[in-house]
Design a protein around this motif. Structure first.
Motif, PDB file in Angstrom:
ATOM      1  N   ARG A 185      16.990  24.398  45.111  1.00 31.96           N
ATOM      2  CA  ARG A 185      18.182  24.174  45.929  1.00 31.96           C
ATOM      3  C   ARG A 185      17.723  23.973  47.367  1.00 31.96           C
ATOM      4  NH1 ARG A 185      21.159  27.381  49.179  1.00 31.96           N
ATOM      5  NH2 ARG A 185      20.384  29.351  48.349  1.00 31.96           N
ATOM      6  N   MET A 186      17.922  22.775  47.862  1.00 34.85           N
ATOM      7  CA  MET A 186      17.461  22.452  49.206  1.00 34.85           C
ATOM      8  C   MET A 186      18.354  23.113  50.254  1.00 34.85           C
ATOM      9  SD  MET A 186      18.137  20.198  51.958  1.00 34.85           S
ATOM     10  CE  MET A 186      18.923  18.734  51.282  1.00 34.85           C
ATOM     11  N   MET A 187      17.747  23.834  51.192  1.00 26.74           N
ATOM     12  CA  MET A 187      18.478  24.433  52.307  1.00 26.74           C
ATOM     13  C   MET A 187      18.519  23.462  53.486  1.00 26.74           C
ATOM     14  SD  MET A 187      16.945  28.314  52.244  1.00 26.74           S
ATOM     15  CE  MET A 187      17.952  28.846  53.638  1.00 26.74           C
ATOM     16  N   GLN A 188      17.363  22.983  53.900  1.00 27.12           N
ATOM     17  CA  GLN A 188      17.257  21.984  54.957  1.00 27.12           C
ATOM     18  C   GLN A 188      16.038  21.117  54.695  1.00 27.12           C
ATOM     19  OE1 GLN A 188      17.196  23.248  59.028  1.00 27.12           O
ATOM     20  NE2 GLN A 188      19.234  24.138  58.985  1.00 27.12           N
ATOM     21  N   SER A 189      16.140  19.852  55.091  1.00 28.24           N
ATOM     22  CA  SER A 189      15.002  18.935  55.050  1.00 28.24           C
ATOM     23  C   SER A 189      15.226  17.941  56.178  1.00 28.24           C
ATOM     24  CB  SER A 189      14.928  18.227  53.683  1.00 28.24           C
ATOM     25  OG  SER A 189      13.729  17.493  53.565  1.00 28.24           O
ATOM     26  N   GLN A 190      14.461  18.076  57.273  1.00 25.92           N
ATOM     27  CA  GLN A 190      14.777  17.355  58.502  1.00 25.92           C
ATOM     28  C   GLN A 190      13.513  16.964  59.271  1.00 25.92           C
ATOM     29  OE1 GLN A 190      17.862  16.510  59.568  1.00 25.92           O
ATOM     30  NE2 GLN A 190      18.947  17.544  57.899  1.00 25.92           N
ATOM     31  N   PHE A 191      13.720  16.106  60.288  1.00 31.42           N
ATOM     32  CA  PHE A 191      12.665  15.774  61.232  1.00 31.42           C
ATOM     33  C   PHE A 191      12.594  16.818  62.341  1.00 31.42           C
ATOM     34  CE2 PHE A 191      13.532  11.357  59.735  1.00 31.42           C
ATOM     35  CZ  PHE A 191      12.243  11.033  59.325  1.00 31.42           C
ATOM     36  N   ASP A 192      11.407  16.981  62.903  1.00 28.20           N
ATOM     37  CA  ASP A 192      11.178  17.767  64.121  1.00 28.20           C
ATOM     38  C   ASP A 192      10.489  16.827  65.103  1.00 28.20           C
ATOM     39  OD1 ASP A 192      10.117  19.294  66.162  1.00 28.20           O
ATOM     40  OD2 ASP A 192       8.865  20.547  64.872  1.00 28.20           O
ATOM     41  N   THR A 193      11.210  16.403  66.148  1.00 25.15           N
ATOM     42  CA  THR A 193      10.685  15.398  67.082  1.00 25.15           C
ATOM     43  C   THR A 193      10.349  15.973  68.457  1.00 25.15           C
ATOM     44  OG1 THR A 193      12.946  14.781  67.707  1.00 25.15           O
ATOM     45  CG2 THR A 193      11.922  13.538  65.920  1.00 25.15           C
ATOM     46  N   VAL A 194      10.163  17.275  68.550  1.00 27.56           N
ATOM     47  CA  VAL A 194       9.872  17.908  69.835  1.00 27.56           C
ATOM     48  C   VAL A 194       8.658  17.271  70.512  1.00 27.56           C
ATOM     49  CG1 VAL A 194       8.992  20.030  70.883  1.00 27.56           C
ATOM     50  CG2 VAL A 194      10.966  20.124  69.352  1.00 27.56           C
ATOM     51  N   GLU A 195       7.629  16.948  69.758  1.00 25.68           N
ATOM     52  CA  GLU A 195       6.382  16.432  70.346  1.00 25.68           C
ATOM     53  C   GLU A 195       6.263  14.917  70.208  1.00 25.68           C
ATOM     54  OE1 GLU A 195       2.821  19.114  69.698  1.00 25.68           O
ATOM     55  OE2 GLU A 195       4.163  19.856  68.116  1.00 25.68           O
ATOM     56  N   ARG A 196       7.383  14.236  69.989  1.00 24.94           N
ATOM     57  CA  ARG A 196       7.324  12.812  69.678  1.00 24.94           C
ATOM     58  C   ARG A 196       6.502  12.010  70.695  1.00 24.94           C
ATOM     59  NH1 ARG A 196      12.225   8.303  69.211  1.00 24.94           N
ATOM     60  NH2 ARG A 196      10.791   6.565  68.842  1.00 24.94           N
ATOM     61  N   ARG A 197       6.738  12.202  71.986  1.00 25.94           N
ATOM     62  CA  ARG A 197       6.058  11.388  73.003  1.00 25.94           C
ATOM     63  C   ARG A 197       4.861  12.092  73.640  1.00 25.94           C
ATOM     64  NH1 ARG A 197       7.150   6.349  71.703  1.00 25.94           N
ATOM     65  NH2 ARG A 197       9.385   5.872  71.760  1.00 25.94           N
ATOM     66  N   ARG A 198       4.435  13.191  73.041  1.00 21.82           N
ATOM     67  CA  ARG A 198       3.246  13.875  73.550  1.00 21.82           C
ATOM     68  C   ARG A 198       2.017  12.989  73.340  1.00 21.82           C
ATOM     69  NH1 ARG A 198       0.914  19.746  71.445  1.00 21.82           N
ATOM     70  NH2 ARG A 198      -0.798  19.898  72.954  1.00 21.82           N
ATOM     71  N   TYR A 224      10.700  21.190  55.210  1.00 21.36           N
ATOM     72  CA  TYR A 224      11.560  21.377  54.039  1.00 21.36           C
ATOM     73  C   TYR A 224      11.703  22.873  53.780  1.00 21.36           C
ATOM     74  CZ  TYR A 224      13.159  21.774  49.256  1.00 21.36           C
ATOM     75  OH  TYR A 224      13.872  22.129  48.136  1.00 21.36           O
ATOM     76  N   ALA A 225      12.916  23.312  53.486  1.00 24.40           N
ATOM     77  CA  ALA A 225      13.169  24.700  53.093  1.00 24.40           C
ATOM     78  C   ALA A 225      14.050  24.681  51.853  1.00 24.40           C
ATOM     79  CB  ALA A 225      13.848  25.476  54.212  1.00 24.40           C
ATOM     80  N   GLY A 226      13.658  25.450  50.839  1.00 26.55           N
ATOM     81  CA  GLY A 226      14.434  25.470  49.605  1.00 26.55           C
ATOM     82  C   GLY A 226      14.336  26.809  48.893  1.00 26.55           C
ATOM     83  N   VAL A 227      15.191  26.999  47.912  1.00 25.70           N
ATOM     84  CA  VAL A 227      15.265  28.241  47.146  1.00 25.70           C
ATOM     85  C   VAL A 227      15.260  27.917  45.659  1.00 25.70           C
ATOM     86  CG1 VAL A 227      16.684  30.269  46.625  1.00 25.70           C
ATOM     87  CG2 VAL A 227      16.528  29.441  48.984  1.00 25.70           C
ATOM     88  N   LYS A 228      14.525  28.697  44.898  1.00 26.32           N
ATOM     89  CA  LYS A 228      14.485  28.529  43.447  1.00 26.32           C
ATOM     90  C   LYS A 228      15.726  29.152  42.825  1.00 26.32           C
ATOM     91  CE  LYS A 228      11.434  29.295  39.460  1.00 26.32           C
ATOM     92  NZ  LYS A 228      10.086  29.769  39.036  1.00 26.32           N
ATOM     93  N   ASN A 229      16.342  28.441  41.921  1.00 29.11           N
ATOM     94  CA  ASN A 229      17.551  28.950  41.270  1.00 29.11           C
ATOM     95  C   ASN A 229      17.254  30.230  40.502  1.00 29.11           C
ATOM     96  OD1 ASN A 229      19.251  26.863  42.135  1.00 29.11           O
ATOM     97  ND2 ASN A 229      18.562  25.527  40.470  1.00 29.11           N
ATOM     98  N   ASP A 230      18.205  31.139  40.575  1.00 30.58           N
ATOM     99  CA  ASP A 230      18.097  32.410  39.856  1.00 30.58           C
ATOM    100  C   ASP A 230      19.224  32.472  38.831  1.00 30.58           C
ATOM    101  OD1 ASP A 230      17.878  34.950  38.919  1.00 30.58           O
ATOM    102  OD2 ASP A 230      18.017  35.948  40.870  1.00 30.58           O
ATOM    103  N   PRO A 231      18.901  32.325  37.531  1.00 25.66           N
ATOM    104  CA  PRO A 231      19.954  32.339  36.512  1.00 25.66           C
ATOM    105  C   PRO A 231      20.682  33.674  36.416  1.00 25.66           C
ATOM    106  CG  PRO A 231      17.781  32.420  35.494  1.00 25.66           C
ATOM    107  CD  PRO A 231      17.565  32.134  36.950  1.00 25.66           C
ATOM    108  N   ASP A 232      20.074  34.738  36.935  1.00 30.72           N
ATOM    109  CA  ASP A 232      20.698  36.059  36.869  1.00 30.72           C
ATOM    110  C   ASP A 232      21.472  36.416  38.133  1.00 30.72           C
ATOM    111  OD1 ASP A 232      19.603  36.514  34.321  1.00 30.72           O
ATOM    112  OD2 ASP A 232      17.715  37.206  35.210  1.00 30.72           O
ATOM    113  N   ALA A 233      21.530  35.469  39.090  1.00 31.82           N
ATOM    114  CA  ALA A 233      22.253  35.756  40.338  1.00 31.82           C
ATOM    115  C   ALA A 233      23.742  35.857  40.045  1.00 31.82           C
ATOM    116  CB  ALA A 233      21.994  34.645  41.345  1.00 31.82           C
ATOM    117  N   PRO A 234      24.448  36.708  40.785  1.00 31.30           N
ATOM    118  CA  PRO A 234      25.892  36.856  40.560  1.00 31.30           C
ATOM    119  C   PRO A 234      26.628  35.563  40.849  1.00 31.30           C
ATOM    120  CG  PRO A 234      25.235  37.949  42.593  1.00 31.30           C
ATOM    121  CD  PRO A 234      23.966  37.570  41.876  1.00 31.30           C
ATOM    122  N   ARG A 235      27.627  35.296  40.021  1.00 32.17           N
ATOM    123  CA  ARG A 235      28.442  34.092  40.187  1.00 32.17           C
ATOM    124  C   ARG A 235      29.783  34.459  40.792  1.00 32.17           C
ATOM    125  NH1 ARG A 235      24.675  30.256  40.053  1.00 32.17           N
ATOM    126  NH2 ARG A 235      23.239  30.599  38.306  1.00 32.17           N
TER     127      ARG A 235
END
Length: 264
Positions: A185-198, A224-235
């Motif tokens: 389950r993807m949490m975030q997947s993004q660019f980081d451009t802080v150092e783009r013109r360094r 990229y940040a993600g979490v592995k699905n847990d079939p036993d997690a509360p629904r």
């Protein structure tokens, strides 16, 4: 000061940038403004925390949002353990191709059957995926090593100078990282451009020759940040709330998630 600023002042027989620009021609004034604008862009990254601090804080933030509170954390390729101190509540381990220091687990993240499945609560890497020959094998192996509900974070590169350590194979987009970890389950997947013109020249035999613009200028990172699905997690309501929060976080994230400067 940029090379163009120096050329402009030499053109007028001066050794310093003039206090006023009235003596310069309109063309020179325009060039001077452009050179100063490039200089400001080059120095923009200095207003943010150092890269290690910036990424460490982001990993810690995303880890907190994942719901993982403790356990075992594995850093892939983390020589000198630069992120160990960020996670005092975890049992920290490092995996590398070679035993670079005591306590390092020797192994290949594309295939490490010697490590039991579900061994880790969190797995992270920084500046590693571009050096993995077969990243499409590394991602499912990371998923295998994560326990259900486990968290993973990877900071790699979209555009950066060539830097073989020992080999430089790949560059990634956020979509590529999301695809590699399609089983999570993807949490975030993004660019980081802080150092783009360094201006980055590198070092050693692969050091770049500086030109009128400096060194390499397109420095785009990807995380990229993600979490592995847990079939036993509360629904039910709590699971729905967690999913809605994850979707809200994703919508709120822009190309550069590090938009707040420091005071320095």
């Amino acid at each position: 000061m940029t090379e163009q600023l120096r050329r402009l002042t030499r053109r007028r027989g001066q050794t310093e940038v003039p206090a006023g620009e009235t003596a310069l021609s309109p063309e020179d004034v325009k060039l001077l403004e452009q050179a100063r604008a490039r200089q400001r862009l080059e120095q923009n990254f200095e207003a943010f925390p150092h890269r290690t601090e910036r990424i460490g804080q982001h990993i810690k933030t995303m880890l907190g949002k994942s719901g993982v509170k403790g356990g075992r954390i594995l850093e892939i390729g983390g020589r000198a353990n630069p992120y160990k101190d960020w996670f005092p509540g975890f049992e920290y381990s490092c995996l590398d191709l070679e035993i670079t220091e005591p306590g390092v687990i020797q192994g290949d993240i594309t295939n490490c059957p010697e490590i039991e499945s579900g061994s880790f609560d969190a797995i992270i890497s920084v500046d590693v995926f571009e050096h993995i020959r077969e990243p499409w094998l590394a991602a499912p192996e990371i998923v295998r090593l994560l326990r259900p509900g486990g968290f993973t974070y990877h900071s790699t590169l979209f555009s950066w100078r060539y830097h073989p350590t020992p080999v430089d194979y790949w560059r990634f987009t956020p979509e590529a990282m999301t695809f590699l970890f399609k089983d999570l389950r993807m949490m975030q997947s993004q660019f980081d451009t802080v150092e783009r013109r360094r201006s980055l020249l590198g070092k050693g035999k692969h050091k770049l020759d500086s030109d009128a613009f400096g060194g390499w200028r397109e420095n785009w990172r990807v995380f990229y940040a993600g979490v592995k699905n847990d079939p036993d997690a509360p629904r039910g309501v709590s699971a729905l709330a967690a999913q809605q929060q994850a979707e809200a976080d994703q919508r709120a994230a822009r190309d550069n998630p590090f938009g707040t400067r420091t005071d320095r």
